[in-house]
Scaffold this motif. Structure first.
Motif, PDB file in Angstrom:
ATOM      1  N   MET A 135       0.812  -1.214   0.000  1.00 28.08           N
ATOM      2  CA  MET A 135       0.000   0.000   0.000  1.00 28.08           C
ATOM      3  C   MET A 135       0.848   1.267   0.000  1.00 28.08           C
ATOM      4  O   MET A 135       0.512   2.250  -0.660  1.00 28.08           O
ATOM      5  N   ALA A 136       1.964   1.253   0.723  1.00 28.79           N
ATOM      6  CA  ALA A 136       2.828   2.444   0.733  1.00 28.79           C
ATOM      7  C   ALA A 136       3.415   2.685  -0.652  1.00 28.79           C
ATOM      8  O   ALA A 136       3.499   3.831  -1.121  1.00 28.79           O
ATOM      9  N   ASP A 137       3.797   1.599  -1.339  1.00 29.40           N
ATOM     10  CA  ASP A 137       4.359   1.737  -2.686  1.00 29.40           C
ATOM     11  C   ASP A 137       3.303   2.256  -3.655  1.00 29.40           C
ATOM     12  O   ASP A 137       3.590   3.111  -4.510  1.00 29.40           O
ATOM     13  N   GLU A 138       2.085   1.734  -3.561  1.00 30.72           N
ATOM     14  CA  GLU A 138       1.016   2.173  -4.458  1.00 30.72           C
ATOM     15  C   GLU A 138       0.658   3.638  -4.206  1.00 30.72           C
ATOM     16  O   GLU A 138       0.383   4.392  -5.144  1.00 30.72           O
ATOM     17  N   LEU A 139       0.658   4.033  -2.937  1.00 27.19           N
ATOM     18  CA  LEU A 139       0.409   5.435  -2.604  1.00 27.19           C
ATOM     19  C   LEU A 139       1.457   6.330  -3.241  1.00 27.19           C
ATOM     20  O   LEU A 139       1.131   7.351  -3.880  1.00 27.19           O
ATOM     21  N   GLU A 140       2.729   5.959  -3.112  1.00 25.52           N
ATOM     22  CA  GLU A 140       3.805   6.772  -3.689  1.00 25.52           C
ATOM     23  C   GLU A 140       3.704   6.840  -5.209  1.00 25.52           C
ATOM     24  O   GLU A 140       3.918   7.905  -5.803  1.00 25.52           O
ATOM     25  N   ALA A 141       3.368   5.725  -5.854  1.00 27.50           N
ATOM     26  CA  ALA A 141       3.272   5.711  -7.315  1.00 27.50           C
ATOM     27  C   ALA A 141       2.153   6.619  -7.803  1.00 27.50           C
ATOM     28  O   ALA A 141       2.322   7.370  -8.777  1.00 27.50           O
ATOM     29  N   ALA A 142       0.983   6.571  -7.138  1.00 29.90           N
ATOM     30  CA  ALA A 142      -0.130   7.436  -7.527  1.00 29.90           C
ATOM     31  C   ALA A 142       0.199   8.904  -7.262  1.00 29.90           C
ATOM     32  O   ALA A 142      -0.147   9.790  -8.063  1.00 29.90           O
ATOM     33  N   TRP A 143       0.875   9.163  -6.180  1.00 29.80           N
ATOM     34  CA  TRP A 143       1.309  10.515  -5.836  1.00 29.80           C
ATOM     35  C   TRP A 143       2.272  11.031  -6.906  1.00 29.80           C
ATOM     36  O   TRP A 143       2.144  12.170  -7.381  1.00 29.80           O
ATOM     37  N   ASP A 144       3.221  10.189  -7.309  1.00 29.96           N
ATOM     38  CA  ASP A 144       4.185  10.577  -8.339  1.00 29.96           C
ATOM     39  C   ASP A 144       3.475  10.886  -9.663  1.00 29.96           C
ATOM     40  O   ASP A 144       3.839  11.842 -10.366  1.00 29.96           O
ATOM     41  N   THR A 145       2.486  10.066 -10.023  1.00 33.03           N
ATOM     42  CA  THR A 145       1.750  10.311 -11.264  1.00 33.03           C
ATOM     43  C   THR A 145       1.081  11.674 -11.229  1.00 33.03           C
ATOM     44  O   THR A 145       1.098  12.421 -12.219  1.00 33.03           O
ATOM     45  N   TRP A 146       0.488  12.012 -10.097  1.00 32.91           N
ATOM     46  CA  TRP A 146      -0.167  13.316  -9.946  1.00 32.91           C
ATOM     47  C   TRP A 146       0.837  14.448 -10.130  1.00 32.91           C
ATOM     48  O   TRP A 146       0.560  15.446 -10.808  1.00 32.91           O
ATOM     49  N   LEU A 147       2.031  14.290  -9.567  1.00 36.39           N
ATOM     50  CA  LEU A 147       3.075  15.315  -9.736  1.00 36.39           C
ATOM     51  C   LEU A 147       3.516  15.403 -11.185  1.00 36.39           C
ATOM     52  O   LEU A 147       3.706  16.500 -11.730  1.00 36.39           O
TER      53      LEU A 147
END
Length: 379
Positions: A330-342
């Motif tokens: 879940m932490a990895d998926e959160l970071e990946a979605a956050w990165d996509t938004w950036l």
């Protein structure tokens, strides 16, 4: 005892607060007049419900009129809970600011035929009737007792609304087609009957994903609908999804931790940036997150309602540690979605839209452009 003049004063106070914030839409000036003529207290039942920190407790007009009045008018941004079932809120008078914002998004004109999904206590239906005209509004309510209460309140207010008992997601085909459709509860997927029963060029406004509301326009060929996110607010789901989801602790018991690692980004935007939160909701619809701050900093408890979880723990000095378990990282998926938004330029929630096609089978969110922008399937 609270008398009508006191309630009118509270109503004016909420309206004034919205004035100060610029919440009354210029393009829909009729809404301010309709709310003045049809104040929400005329549609509030004698028993309301207040959260006391542990459970919802009743607040009765007869025994606690001042408390009842404060529940009816808690401010522009707070809903009034009007029904509790098995300890969970199942109906409400939506916050006044949200009601106004959604009515503005509907672009309603006199003479429009309107379908409302979710009558509740009838306030929104009365406002629709005030604008569209007598006999132009059909409202569908799943709960028979609520439907009857709404019929009575609407009749008392002189509003000619056809209230039907049924599944709002199925619309009301006998009175179709409609120029406008509006829902008062959140859906995860847009029911195709709403699109089928709306005229080409007609508009559908609905809460989506319990976090915002969206306005869709039906295509000229009536085979699809698309439109933009209009605002951010929390909404109750439809009655079929009212059951309590597993909480973090329940999910945590299903999976042992599989290690920890440093989490290297500041958690503050998860709390402060509504646009990031909306983007995460689009990319990770299964993600549930609770935030709390302690002496070491901001912490997050995250789960997927099934077997996967992570805890982002502040350990002081601006450092955070991620501990997680279950099949999803879940932490990895959160970071990946956050990165996509950036990477796509930190779009605001208003840069997101939705398209529904293929008889409702294909539904997706997109950002910036319906045809060429990044998209996420709605499952």
């Amino acid at each position: 005892m609270v008398i009508t003049s006191d309630l009118d004063s509270l109503c004016r106070s909420v309206a004034a607060a919205m004035d100060q914030r610029g919440d009354w839409p210029e393009r829909s000036a009729w809404i301010r007049e309709a709310v003045d003529v049809l104040p929400r207290h005329r549609f509030a039942p004698q028993r309301l419900w207040r959260w006391d920190g542990h459970a919802y407790v009743p607040v009765d007009q007869g025994s606690d009129p001042a408390g009842w009045a404060s529940e009816v008018y808690p401010g522009p941004d707070t809903a009034t809970v009007t029904q509790v079932t098995d300890g969970l809120p199942t109906s409400s008078l939506s916050s006044q600011a949200v009601v106004v914002d959604m009515l503005d998004s509907l672009l309603l004109e006199p003479g429009h035929r309107v379908l409302e999904a979710g009558t509740g206590n009838g306030w929104n239906a009365a406002l629709l009737n005030w604008r569209a005209g007598p006999g132009q509004v059909v409202s569908v309510e799943a709960h028979p007792a609520l439907a009857e209460t709404a019929r009575h309140a609407l009749a008392e207010a002189g509003a000619m609304v056809d209230v039907r008992v049924g599944d709002g997601n199925q619309g009301w085909a006998p009175a179709a087609p409609y120029d406008r459709v509006i829902a008062t509860y959140a859906v995860e997927r847009i029911p195709w009957p709403w699109i089928e029963q709306t005229k080409p060029g007609g508009r559908i406004v609905t809460p989506w994903g319990r976090l915002g509301h969206i306005a869709l326009t039906v295509a000229d060929d009536a085979l699809s609908a698309t439109g933009w996110v209009q605002g951010l607010a929390q909404f109750m789901p439809d009655r079929r999804n009212l059951g309590a989801e597993p909480g973090f602790q329940q999910v945590r018991t299903h999976s042992e931790p599989d290690g920890e690692r440093a989490f290297l980004r500041d958690l503050a935007p998860l709390q402060d940036d509504v646009h990031l939160r909306f983007a995460l909701r689009v990319a990770l619809p299964y993600l549930r997150m609770t935030l709390a701050r302690d002496s070491d900093g901001l912490n997050a408890w995250i789960h997927d309602t099934e077997r996967s979880w992570t805890v982002l723990s502040a350990i002081g000095g601006g450092r955070t540690v991620a501990t997680q378990g279950g099949p999803r990282s879940m932490a990895d998926e959160l970071e990946a979605a956050w990165d996509t938004w950036l990477e796509v330029g930190r779009p605001s929630l208003y840069d997101y839209g939705m398209t529904v096609t293929d008889s409702g089978i294909t539904q997706y969110m997109w950002v910036n452009d319906a045809d060429s922008g990044p998209r996420w399937s709605i499952t």
